[in-house]
Write an enzyme that holds these catalytic residues in place. Structure first.
Site, PDB file in Angstrom:
ATOM      1  CD  GLN A 117      -9.460  -4.842  -6.641  1.00 46.57           C
ATOM      2  OE1 GLN A 117     -10.284  -5.371  -5.928  1.00 46.57           O
ATOM      3  NE2 GLN A 117      -8.370  -4.285  -6.145  1.00 46.57           N
ATOM      4  CG  HIS A 171      -1.916  -1.055   1.296  1.00 47.24           C
ATOM      5  ND1 HIS A 171      -1.882  -2.058   2.237  1.00 47.24           N
ATOM      6  CD2 HIS A 171      -3.001  -1.309   0.530  1.00 47.24           C
ATOM      7  CE1 HIS A 171      -2.898  -2.877   2.054  1.00 47.24           C
ATOM      8  NE2 HIS A 171      -3.589  -2.457   1.025  1.00 47.24           N
ATOM      9  CE  LYS A 198      -2.132  -9.176  -3.167  1.00 50.54           C
ATOM     10  NZ  LYS A 198      -3.331 -10.055  -3.169  1.00 50.54           N
ATOM     11  CG  ASP A 199      -5.892  -7.773  -5.735  1.00 50.81           C
ATOM     12  OD1 ASP A 199      -6.164  -8.944  -5.472  1.00 50.81           O
ATOM     13  OD2 ASP A 199      -5.407  -6.978  -4.895  1.00 50.81           O
TER      14      ASP A 199
HETATM   15  O1  PAF Z   1      -8.077  -4.533  -3.295  1.00 57.46           O
HETATM   16  C1  PAF Z   1      -8.742  -4.178  -2.293  1.00 57.46           C
HETATM   17  O2  PAF Z   1      -8.230  -3.991  -1.188  1.00 57.46           O
HETATM   18  C2  PAF Z   1     -10.235  -3.967  -2.438  1.00 57.46           C
HETATM   19  O3  PAF Z   1     -10.782  -4.859  -3.351  1.00 57.46           O
HETATM   20  C3  PAF Z   1     -10.608  -2.514  -2.786  1.00 57.46           C
HETATM   21  C4  PAF Z   1     -10.028  -2.082  -4.123  1.00 57.46           C
HETATM   22  C5  PAF Z   1     -10.122  -1.580  -1.698  1.00 57.46           C
HETATM   23  C6  PAF Z   1     -12.138  -2.372  -2.875  1.00 57.46           C
HETATM   24  O4  PAF Z   1     -12.745  -2.675  -1.651  1.00 57.46           O
END
Ligand code: PAF
Length: 283
Positions: free
Chosen positions: A156, A37, A152-153
């Site tokens: 998403q 993060h 990583k995601d």
């Molecule tokens: O990747 C994450 O932590 C979550 O899917 C996100 C993008 C914060 C949405 O809740």
């Protein structure tokens, strides 16, 4: 550091920034912050005047109640980590479920042109509708110029890009490299729940992905997949959920290798009851 838990106050704050023509970066998180993060936030701070970090464990993206209940919630240490990154250029939005959803905790149903049916979409029912719902809501409240998501995601990230394209939202979605521990394990908030023996075993996931990448240079996708499955069959602590080689644009599983296309390998593994995912670009 300013911490908002009410969207009305945050909206007024963002209005003030917009009036002063400040640029706004946004890093959505579910808390339990780690160096992965921080790397997104640092990039956000390089490219914007202010970065909003949301900390919200979004109930609608969990298909497993136990996973939702056990998801780490560590607001105090999250804020301490953020204060170390920057005391005055980061703003936190840590809302309640009610502030986001009102009395109706439910998802919008999205059409992401099929991206939502692959991989995580197959194994986590309704997951991407939940992600789409919360990201749309947060984008409406925060109105960022740029939003940062980790590779990583990867699925998403593609889905958020699709959401922005389909809804015509004025935000640039920035994908950022996977941040790994020294032993190669992709950083994830779930890592902190691993028992020591599983934490010690988990770097095997990235090692296997790296070897799969090497093999993909000369061998067929089928051969590589079978090899990966065999590695996990022999492993005593890690259980493979899926390993897929897919077109990096459509996320469709590869049928025949083509030099014109980019491929990525995606993996999901259980270490006891903790689910870990990772991926790697293959060419
Ligand atoms: O990747 C994450 O932590 C979550 O899917 C996100 C993008 C914060 C949405 O809740």
């Amino acid at each position: 550091m300013i911490i908002f838990d009410d969207k009305i106050d945050l909206i007024a704050f963002v209005d003030g920034l917009k009036f002063k023509q400040k640029t706004l970066g946004f890093v959505p998180t579910m808390g339990a912050l780690h160096e992965g993060h921080s790397s997104l936030i640092t990039k956000g701070l390089e490219e914007n005047n202010v970065v909003v970090v949301s900390i919200f464990v979004n109930p609608t993206q969990f298909d497993n109640t136990e996973d939702l209940v056990k998801y780490p919630r560590t607001l105090d240490s999250d804020v301490a980590l953020l204060e170390n990154v920057s005391e005055d250029k980061i703003v936190v939005y840590a809302p309640t479920v009610e502030d986001i959803y009102g009395d109706e905790v439910s998802s919008i149903s999205f059409d992401f042109d099929g991206l939502e049916y692959e991989m995580e979409g197959k194994f986590r029912d309704g997951h991407f509708d939940g992600v789409g719902t919360i990201i749309k809501r947060l984008f409406e409240i925060i109105r960022p110029d740029r939003a940062y998501f980790g590779d990583k995601d990867f699925q998403q990230l593609m889905i958020v890009k699709k959401l922005v394209e389909k809804l015509g939202l004025p935000v640039t979605v920035v994908g950022c490299d996977i941040f790994r521990a020294a032993d190669g394990l992709a950083m994830s908030s779930r890592n902190m729940r691993l028992k020591p023996e599983h934490r010690a075993a988990a770097p095997f996931i990235f090692q296997t992905l790296k070897t799969a990448k090497e093999k993909f240079g000369t061998k067929s996708a089928k051969h590589v997949r079978e090899w990966v499955i065999e590695q996990f069959e022999r492993h005593h602590l890690l259980e493979l959920e899926y390993f897929i080689i897919a077109d990096a644009k459509t996320l469709q599983t590869i049928k025949r290798k083509s030099n014109q296309k980019s491929y990525r390998a995606f993996i999901a593994v259980y270490a006891s009851d903790i689910r870990l995912i990772d991926n790697i670009a293959l060419n």
